[in-house]
Write an enzyme that holds these catalytic residues in place. Structure first.
Site, PDB file in Angstrom:
ATOM      1  N   ASP A   1       0.779  -1.087   0.156  1.00 43.67           N
ATOM      2  CA  ASP A   1       0.149  -0.023  -0.054  1.00 43.67           C
ATOM      3  C   ASP A   1       0.794   1.196   0.225  1.00 43.67           C
ATOM      4  OD1 ASP A   1      -2.116  -1.666   0.263  1.00 43.67           O
ATOM      5  OD2 ASP A   1      -2.975  -0.958   2.090  1.00 43.67           O
TER       6      ASP A   1
ATOM      7  N   HIS B   1       4.636  -7.720  -0.095  1.00 41.64           N
ATOM      8  CA  HIS B   1       4.031  -8.821  -0.852  1.00 41.64           C
ATOM      9  C   HIS B   1       4.840  -9.108  -2.176  1.00 41.64           C
ATOM     10  CE1 HIS B   1       0.651  -9.971   2.095  1.00 41.64           C
ATOM     11  NE2 HIS B   1       1.123  -8.809   2.513  1.00 41.64           N
TER      12      HIS B   1
ATOM     13  N   SER C   1       8.806   3.336   4.975  1.00 46.23           N
ATOM     14  CA  SER C   1       9.745   3.769   4.045  1.00 46.23           C
ATOM     15  C   SER C   1       9.318   3.655   2.381  1.00 46.23           C
ATOM     16  CB  SER C   1      11.016   2.638   4.444  1.00 46.23           C
ATOM     17  OG  SER C   1      12.163   3.438   3.785  1.00 46.23           O
TER      18      SER C   1
END
Length: 309
Positions: free
Chosen positions: A106, A163, A266
Site C-alpha cells: 500500500d 508481498h 519507508s
C-alpha cells in the site's frame, strides 16, 4: 491594494524555508541512533501508554483498522505489533490475469518508468545511478539496463508488509549500509542520490520473466527491516555490503505471498529486466496504490508455454 499573487509569495517562501530546514536538519541528526531508539521504544510492552499511542496514531493518520485481521487497538502488545499488523485475508484480492504484476505494498507512486542510460528518476529534475542503487555492482546493474522501475512510498498510515508482485525464487539478498534520510517527497526532491545513499536490502529473484529485484529502502525511524527467510536484517546495522547467496535452496514464493515488512515506514523499489514487462498507464507520480492491485503485465512472449502464475 496588494495584488493576490504578491500576497501568496510570503506563504510560498515560508513553505520553502520550512522544507529546507526539514531537509537540512536531517544531515545533522544522529540518524542511526534515533532509529535504534525507535526500534527499542516501539517494542516496549507498556499497555496503558501503548494503547493511548495507538489510538492517537489511528486518529491523526486516519488508519482504517476495519481492514486489519485484529481491528481492536487494545489487542496489540506493542506499538510495533500494531504498525506491522496483518490485514484480513480478503482485504487485498490479487488480479485475475495470470500475467498481471501485483502491487507489493500500500502506498503512493513516487516515480515509475524505464531505466535509461543506467539511471532512474528520483524526482523532477533529479536522477540517480542504477549501479549505485544496487551497491555498486555493474554486473547486477546490467541485468536491469533498459528495464523498468517503480518507486513506491509508504506513508505512516499505510499497511507495512511487503508481498510478492509475481512468483519467484530468491537468488540473493544484499544488505547495503548507508544513511537514513526520510524518504518522503520533500526529501526525495532535495537530497541527491537519496535511494542510493540510504540503507537498503536488495532482494533478487529469478522469475519466469527473468530477473526481478525488490529493494527495501530504510529511512529515519525505520527501526528494522525483516524478511520471511532471514527474519530481521537490521538492526544491527551493517558496516559493509553483505551478500547472502540463496543458491538452489532459495525459497520459492507465489504472487501475493508476504516476504518482508518495515517496522516503521519507508520505500520499495521494483526492478524488471528489459522487454519483460510493462506498467499500467495509471502508474503515475502521486497515484495511490494498494497491495495486490494490478500495476503492470508481464510480456506474454516471455512466458514459457503452460506456465502458471
Amino acid at each position: 491594494m496588494t495584488h493576490p499573487l504578491t500576497r501568496s509569495n510570503p506563504d510560498r517562501r515560508v513553505r520553502s524555508f520550512g522544507a529546507r530546514l526539514f531537509v537540512g536538519l536531517q544531515y545533522l541528526l544522529p540518524q542511526h541512533a534515533l532509529s535504534n531508539a525507535m526500534f527499542w521504544l516501539t517494542r516496549r510492552p507498556w499497555p496503558v501508554l501503548i494503547h493511548w499511542a495507538i489510538r492517537l496514531y489511528v486518529r491523526i493518520f486516519r488508519v482504517d483498522l476495519s481492514e486489519a485481521a485484529e481491528p481492536d487497538p487494545r489487542a496489540y502488545p506493542s506499538f510495533n505489533a500494531f504498525f506491522t499488523r496483518r490485514l484480513r485475508a480478503d482485504a487485498r484480492p490479487l488480479p485475475s490475469q495470470s500475467n498481471a504484476i501485483a502491487c507489493p505494498v500500500d502506498g503512493r507512486v513516487s516515480r515509475a518508468g524505464r531505466i535509461h542510460n543506467g539511471a532512474l528518476i528520483q524526482a523532477k529534475g533529479r536522477d540517480y545511478s542504477l549501479a549505485a542503487l544496487l551497491g555498486g555492482d555493474p554486473s547486477l546493474a546490467a541485468l536491469f539496463e533498459d528495464g523498468l522501475f517503480a518507486t513506491l512510498y509508504l506513508s505512516p498510515r499505510d499497511y507495512h508488509r511487503i508481498h510478492m508482485p509475481i512468483a519467484g525464487r530468491l537468488r540473493q539478498t544484499i544488505l547495503v549500509p548507508g544513511r537514513l534520510f526520510s524518504v518522503n517527497p520533500t526529501t526525495a526532491a532535495a537530497v541527491p542520490d537519496l535511494f542510493a545513499r540510504n540503507e537498503r536490502a536488495i532482494c533478487l529473484f529469478d522469475t519466469r520473466a527473468g530477473p526481478m529485484a525488490v529493494i527495501l529502502v530504510g529511512a529515519i525511524f525505520v527501526g528494522s527491516i525483516e524478511t520471511v527467510w532471514s527474519e530481521r536484517l537490521t538492526p544491527p546495522r551493517a558496516q559493509a555490503i553483505r551478500v547472502d547467496d540463496a543458491g538452489d535452496e532459495g525459497p520459492s514464493l507465489s504472487r501475493g505471498d508476504e516476504f518482508g515488512r518495515f517496522n516503521m515506514g519507508s520505500t520499495v523499489i521494483l526492478l524488471f529486466a528489459a522487454n519483460s514487462a510493462h506498467w499500467e498507464p495509471q502508474l503515475q507520480p502521486g497515484t495511490a496504490v494498494r497491495c495486490g492491485e494490478q500495476i503492470g503485465q508481464l510480456q506474454r512472449d516471455r512466458l514459457p508455454a503452460g506456465s502458471k502464475p
